[in-house]
Motif scaffolding. Structure first.
Motif, short mmCIF file in Angstrom:
data_model
loop_
_atom_site.label_atom_id
_atom_site.label_comp_id
_atom_site.label_asym_id
_atom_site.label_seq_id
_atom_site.Cartn_x
_atom_site.Cartn_y
_atom_site.Cartn_z
N SER A 67 0.64 -1.07 0.11
CA SER A 67 -0.59 0.18 -0.08
C SER A 67 0.72 0.87 -0.10
CB SER A 67 -0.82 -0.04 0.87
OG SER A 67 0.21 0.28 2.28
N LYS A 68 2.08 1.18 0.05
CA LYS A 68 2.80 1.86 0.90
C LYS A 68 2.60 3.33 1.43
CE LYS A 68 5.09 0.49 -3.00
NZ LYS A 68 6.72 0.07 -3.39
N LYS A 69 1.55 2.70 2.67
CA LYS A 69 1.76 3.41 3.42
C LYS A 69 2.42 3.68 4.81
CE LYS A 69 -1.41 3.40 7.22
NZ LYS A 69 -3.17 2.67 7.87
N VAL A 70 2.59 4.68 5.56
CA VAL A 70 3.62 4.25 6.19
C VAL A 70 2.57 3.94 8.41
CG1 VAL A 70 4.82 6.32 8.17
CG2 VAL A 70 4.82 6.35 6.12
N LEU A 71 3.39 2.97 8.45
CA LEU A 71 3.27 2.61 9.38
C LEU A 71 4.04 2.54 10.85
CD1 LEU A 71 3.67 -1.17 7.57
CD2 LEU A 71 1.26 -0.08 8.16
N GLN A 72 5.31 2.82 10.68
CA GLN A 72 5.74 3.28 12.54
C GLN A 72 7.00 4.03 11.80
OE1 GLN A 72 4.41 2.51 15.14
NE2 GLN A 72 6.54 3.57 15.53
N ILE A 73 6.85 5.05 12.50
CA ILE A 73 8.75 5.69 12.42
C ILE A 73 9.16 5.88 13.26
CG2 ILE A 73 7.73 7.22 10.99
CD1 ILE A 73 7.06 9.50 12.55
N ILE A 74 10.63 6.56 13.61
CA ILE A 74 11.14 6.31 15.12
C ILE A 74 12.42 7.05 14.80
CG2 ILE A 74 10.82 3.70 15.56
CD1 ILE A 74 13.74 3.99 15.01
N SER A 75 12.47 8.22 15.48
CA SER A 75 13.28 9.34 15.99
C SER A 75 14.20 8.84 17.44
CB SER A 75 13.08 10.44 15.77
OG SER A 75 13.43 11.28 15.85
N ARG A 76 15.03 9.11 17.51
CA ARG A 76 16.23 8.82 18.72
C ARG A 76 17.23 9.03 18.39
NH1 ARG A 76 14.94 1.89 19.29
NH2 ARG A 76 12.54 2.09 19.75
N SER A 77 17.65 9.70 20.45
CA SER A 77 19.03 9.50 20.25
C SER A 77 19.78 8.63 20.74
CB SER A 77 19.19 10.72 21.75
OG SER A 77 20.63 10.83 21.59
N LYS A 78 21.39 8.71 20.55
CA LYS A 78 21.71 7.16 20.77
C LYS A 78 22.99 7.68 21.17
CE LYS A 78 20.46 3.30 19.93
NZ LYS A 78 19.64 2.31 20.61
N GLY A 79 23.53 9.02 22.05
CA GLY A 79 24.75 9.02 22.69
C GLY A 79 25.70 9.27 21.59
#
Length: 270
Positions: A31-43
């Motif tokens: 479907s090309k639908k965005v299911l999940q996004i993530i944005s994180r700081s990793k040190g």
């Protein structure tokens, strides 16, 4: 091969080494639908490490979905990270070796069939923006899994008469800004070389006054967009963005300029 999901990832680092931010986008391949996004700081780490961490963390997010996932394409804009995943013998950094092993072992444990693929930056903008946000250098905000960028067609410049009431901008700076704002594809080196030519009245005023200048030079939409995007309006990065927009540089270019300045400062401080 028919894929179940597409994963786009990016990792950034403010300084190298420096503070890492990672971004990931999980897309339904059909479907090309965005299911999940993530944005994180990793040190603290390197650009290379952040790219691999982005892949690892985004893959681990697949566990939350309640439909079968087997065939995956991971798209990344780092040639080095992809080479390290595809050819185990092409590097010797112990930390990178360990991180690669974790990715491959996790994929094997979950019985994932993964295809690794390169994607150009211009088609990976969402993951890039998420990574920048993780590194505390946001360039857009997100709403309902959608990236919201500043839109020049929505913004309405206030009349020239109102702008004339603002503090003066150095003539050379003003000319540079005009060229950049009118460029269809601004050159990074031109953004890098943009200068204020010393301390001006935009360099020392408080945040609220900068926002007032932006409201006058651009409009309410631009002011509110920047407040929402920057989140921590008082950090050094945010102040640099606001100063350049207050001088007249459009927000999308001001994000790039402030990022370059912030990264240079971080590297100089090491």
């Amino acid at each position: 091969m028919e894929h179940d999901v597409i994963i786009n990832t990016d990792g950034v680092c403010c300084g190298n080494p420096g503070e890492m931010g990672i971004g990931g986008v999980i897309i339904d391949a059909r479907s090309k639908k965005v299911l999940q996004i993530i944005s994180r700081s990793k040190g603290i780490g390197t650009n290379n490490k952040s790219e691999l961490l982005a892949i690892k963390d985004t893959l681990e997010m697949l566990e939350k979905f309640n439909f079968p996932i087997k065939n995956i394409v991971v798209q990344c804009s780092s040639h080095l990270a992809l080479m390290q995943l595809i050819k185990e013998s092409c590097f010797d950094d112990e930390k990178i070796v360990e991180l690669r092993s974790e990715i491959m072992e996790y994929s094997s444990l979950k019985n994932y069939n993964i295809e690794f693929s390169w994607i150009p930056n211009e088609r990976n903008k969402m993951a890039c923006a998420l990574a920048a946000k993780g590194a505390r250098m946001p360039i857009a905000y997100f709403e309902n899994e959608t990236m919201v960028e500043w839109n020049s067609s929505v913004s309405n410049y206030i009349s020239k008469k109102s702008v004339e009431k603002l503090p003066e901008v150095n003539t050379n700076t003003k000319n540079q800004i005009e060229i950049l704002n009118n460029s269809k594809v601004p050159n990074i080196s031109n953004i890098f070389s943009l200068m204020s030519f010393g301390i001006d009245k935009y360099s020392r005023v408080k945040i609220n006054e900068l926002l007032n200048y932006i409201q006058i030079r651009f409009d309410d939409y631009t002011k509110e967009y920047l407040i929402r995007t920057l989140e921590d309006i008082n950090c050094t990065y945010s102040k640099n963005v606001l100063r350049w927009v207050a001088r007249g540089l459009n927000p999308n270019l001001a994000f790039i300029k402030a990022t370059l300045e912030f990264e240079i400062k971080e590297n100089e401080d090491k």
